[in-house]
Design a protein around this motif. Structure first.
Motif, PDB file in Angstrom:
ATOM      1  N   GLY A 145      -2.942 -46.890  36.684  1.00  0.00           N
ATOM      2  CA  GLY A 145      -3.741 -47.232  35.503  1.00  0.00           C
ATOM      3  C   GLY A 145      -2.872 -47.761  34.307  1.00  0.00           C
ATOM      4  O   GLY A 145      -3.056 -47.060  33.172  1.00  0.00           O
TER       5      GLY A 145
ATOM      6  N   GLU B  37      -3.612 -50.942  39.174  1.00  0.00           N
ATOM      7  CA  GLU B  37      -4.714 -50.986  38.127  1.00  0.00           C
ATOM      8  C   GLU B  37      -5.909 -51.382  38.732  1.00  0.00           C
ATOM      9  O   GLU B  37      -5.768 -52.363  39.536  1.00  0.00           O
ATOM     10  CB  GLU B  37      -3.966 -51.965  37.079  1.00  0.00           C
TER      11      GLU B  37
ATOM     12  N   ALA C  84      -6.569 -46.533  42.292  1.00  0.00           N
ATOM     13  CA  ALA C  84      -5.351 -45.595  42.629  1.00  0.00           C
ATOM     14  C   ALA C  84      -5.770 -44.835  43.881  1.00  0.00           C
ATOM     15  O   ALA C  84      -4.808 -44.674  44.735  1.00  0.00           O
ATOM     16  CB  ALA C  84      -5.007 -45.152  41.320  1.00  0.00           C
TER      17      ALA C  84
ATOM     18  N   TYR D 270      -0.611 -42.497  32.102  1.00  0.00           N
ATOM     19  CA  TYR D 270      -0.876 -42.059  30.587  1.00  0.00           C
ATOM     20  C   TYR D 270      -2.131 -42.447  30.237  1.00  0.00           C
ATOM     21  O   TYR D 270      -2.865 -43.540  30.651  1.00  0.00           O
ATOM     22  CB  TYR D 270       0.123 -43.279  29.868  1.00  0.00           C
ATOM     23  N   PHE D 271      -2.795 -41.492  29.577  1.00  0.00           N
ATOM     24  CA  PHE D 271      -4.292 -41.737  29.088  1.00  0.00           C
ATOM     25  C   PHE D 271      -5.293 -42.131  30.315  1.00  0.00           C
ATOM     26  O   PHE D 271      -5.883 -43.155  30.240  1.00  0.00           O
ATOM     27  CB  PHE D 271      -4.331 -42.603  27.987  1.00  0.00           C
TER      28      PHE D 271
ATOM     29  N   ASP E  36      -8.606 -42.310  32.532  1.00  0.00           N
ATOM     30  CA  ASP E  36     -10.103 -42.076  32.088  1.00  0.00           C
ATOM     31  C   ASP E  36     -10.419 -40.618  32.697  1.00  0.00           C
ATOM     32  O   ASP E  36      -9.957 -40.082  33.764  1.00  0.00           O
ATOM     33  CB  ASP E  36     -10.679 -42.906  32.793  1.00  0.00           C
TER      34      ASP E  36
ATOM     35  N   THR F 289       2.503 -46.467  25.677  1.00  0.00           N
ATOM     36  CA  THR F 289       1.534 -47.389  26.125  1.00  0.00           C
ATOM     37  C   THR F 289       0.491 -47.874  25.079  1.00  0.00           C
ATOM     38  O   THR F 289       0.850 -47.478  23.851  1.00  0.00           O
ATOM     39  CB  THR F 289       0.410 -46.838  26.933  1.00  0.00           C
TER      40      THR F 289
ATOM     41  N   TYR G  65      -2.695 -47.486  24.496  1.00  0.00           N
ATOM     42  CA  TYR G  65      -3.380 -46.313  23.953  1.00  0.00           C
ATOM     43  C   TYR G  65      -2.824 -45.490  23.274  1.00  0.00           C
ATOM     44  O   TYR G  65      -3.267 -44.785  22.291  1.00  0.00           O
ATOM     45  CB  TYR G  65      -3.945 -45.743  25.210  1.00  0.00           C
TER      46      TYR G  65
HETATM   47  C1  LIG Z   1      -7.724 -45.364  29.110  1.00  0.00           C
HETATM   48  S1  LIG Z   1      -7.004 -46.637  29.859  1.00  0.00           S
HETATM   49  C2  LIG Z   1      -5.373 -46.283  29.590  1.00  0.00           C
HETATM   50  C3  LIG Z   1      -4.428 -47.618  29.828  1.00  0.00           C
HETATM   51  C4  LIG Z   1      -2.689 -47.355  29.762  1.00  0.00           C
HETATM   52  N1  LIG Z   1      -2.305 -46.331  30.731  1.00  0.00           N
HETATM   53  C5  LIG Z   1      -2.466 -46.904  28.373  1.00  0.00           C
HETATM   54  O1  LIG Z   1      -2.197 -45.552  28.193  1.00  0.00           O
HETATM   55  O2  LIG Z   1      -2.684 -47.777  27.510  1.00  0.00           O
HETATM   56  C6  LIG Z   1      -6.994 -46.147  31.543  1.00  0.00           C
HETATM   57  C7  LIG Z   1      -6.626 -47.359  32.545  1.00  0.00           C
HETATM   58  O3  LIG Z   1      -6.836 -46.907  33.950  1.00  0.00           O
HETATM   59  C8  LIG Z   1      -7.386 -47.836  34.683  1.00  0.00           C
HETATM   60  N2  LIG Z   1      -8.255 -47.138  35.748  1.00  0.00           N
HETATM   61  C9  LIG Z   1      -9.193 -46.335  35.756  1.00  0.00           C
HETATM   62  N3  LIG Z   1      -9.582 -45.707  36.982  1.00  0.00           N
HETATM   63  C10 LIG Z   1      -8.784 -46.288  37.855  1.00  0.00           C
HETATM   64  C11 LIG Z   1      -8.534 -46.091  39.038  1.00  0.00           C
HETATM   65  N4  LIG Z   1      -9.132 -45.448  39.975  1.00  0.00           N
HETATM   66  N5  LIG Z   1      -7.214 -46.920  39.799  1.00  0.00           N
HETATM   67  C12 LIG Z   1      -6.441 -47.466  39.003  1.00  0.00           C
HETATM   68  N6  LIG Z   1      -6.695 -47.602  37.588  1.00  0.00           N
HETATM   69  C13 LIG Z   1      -7.590 -47.252  37.343  1.00  0.00           C
HETATM   70  C14 LIG Z   1      -8.566 -48.446  33.852  1.00  0.00           C
HETATM   71  O4  LIG Z   1      -8.768 -49.830  34.222  1.00  0.00           O
HETATM   72  C15 LIG Z   1      -7.592 -48.467  32.352  1.00  0.00           C
HETATM   73  O5  LIG Z   1      -6.866 -49.613  32.241  1.00  0.00           O
END
Ligand SMILES: C[S@@+](CC[C@H](N)C(=O)[O-])C[C@H]1O[C@@H](n2cnc3c(N)ncnc32)[C@H](O)[C@@H]1O
Length: 246
Positions: free
Chosen positions: A59, A82, A110, A129-130, A132, A201, A203
């Motif tokens: 992610g 991602e 993922a 990191y961060f 969802d 990152t 976020y």
């Molecule tokens: C809140 S953002 C954090 C992004 C980055 N890690 C940061 O800290 O800036 C969560 C990221 O996880 C990705 N994401 C959510 N569910 C995911 C999954 N099942 N597999 C891969 N990526 C995922 C989202 O598309 C998003 O880009």
């Protein structure tokens, strides 16, 4: 639904065809390949040659951490996963433009990529990191850090390698801490204050600027760790032998 096109994966999940969602794509140095052109599990060593350690980020969002690391440490190999196509393409394009040939970018869920595509025990570090937090209980199954999914994440780690994690949802972070704390063979530590090099990152940079509390932790897989969370094990049932005779 019509025929399966190149790059579409036909596995089943939650009653839907993956092909109906989005293909898994893999990009290295600007060359994109659909999963159908590769074999599973991915031969990551053939895709990015050399002897370097592997670090994985799940992610990665805009990919700030992965790209900075890949450019600063060309001897290390990086793999990012991602879900969002937009972010995948953004990082793939930037990595190609900046010559980060040690960075493999994968678009896919993922949980799917971990269970079906990546080899076990190849990573020297895993970064999340961060993520969802999926606060609604009916969405908990999408979390990376549930007792029944955590093995997929920790299964990437070589013995002695570490998971690095941060979240601004402190309540969720405590849940993750609890799941990791009940895992046999993990050495867990809270990281007080910021990372030595500052926010990793996008976020994190935003939340630090806003003064939000952030929970950061490291979980190191001890060499003798058994990889299966007790609660995950309890969720798997195997029928008696008599069922299998027939
Ligand atoms: C809140 S953002 C954090 C992004 C980055 N890690 C940061 O800290 O800036 C969560 C990221 O996880 C990705 N994401 C959510 N569910 C995911 C999954 N099942 N597999 C891969 N990526 C995922 C989202 O598309 C998003 O880009």
């Amino acid at each position: 639904m019509g025929g399966v096109e190149a790059g579409e994966h036909t596995g089943l999940r939650e009653g839907k065809r993956w092909a109906a969602i989005k293909p898994v794509l893999v990009s290295l140095a600007g060359r994109e390949r659909p999963l159908a052109a590769l074999t599973a599990p991915l031969d990551v060593g053939a895709l990015v040659g050399g002897e370097g350690a592997w670090e994985v980020e799940l992610g990665f969002g805009k990919g700030r951490f992965l790209l900075a690391q890949a450019l600063a440490r060309p001897e290390v190999r990086y793999l990012g996963v991602e879900l969002a196509v937009y972010y995948y393409r953004l990082l793939a394009r930037r990595a190609s433009r900046q010559g980060a040939d040690n960075l493999l970018v994968v678009r896919g869920d993922a949980l799917y990529v971990l269970s079906a595509l990546l080899p076990a025990g190849f990573a020297d570090a895993v970064h999340v990191y961060f993520p969802d937090p999926w606060p609604k209980s009916r969405h908990h199954k999408r979390r990376l850090f549930e007792p029944e999914t955590i093995d997929l994440v920790l299964g990437l780690l070589k013995p002695g390698a570490s998971l690095w994690f941060a979240t601004d949802f402190v309540e969720y972070g405590e849940l993750v801490w609890g799941i990791l704390a009940s895992y046999p063979g993990l050495e867990l530590r809270r990281i007080e204050g910021p990372w030595p090099g500052g926010p990793r990152t996008n976020y994190e940079a935003k939340f630090v600027a806003e003064g939000r509390p952030i929970l950061r932790l490291e979980a190191r897989r001890s060499p003798e760790a058994a990889l299966l969370h007790p609660a995950g094990q309890a969720g798997v049932l195997v029928g008696p032998r008599s069922w299998q005779r027939g």
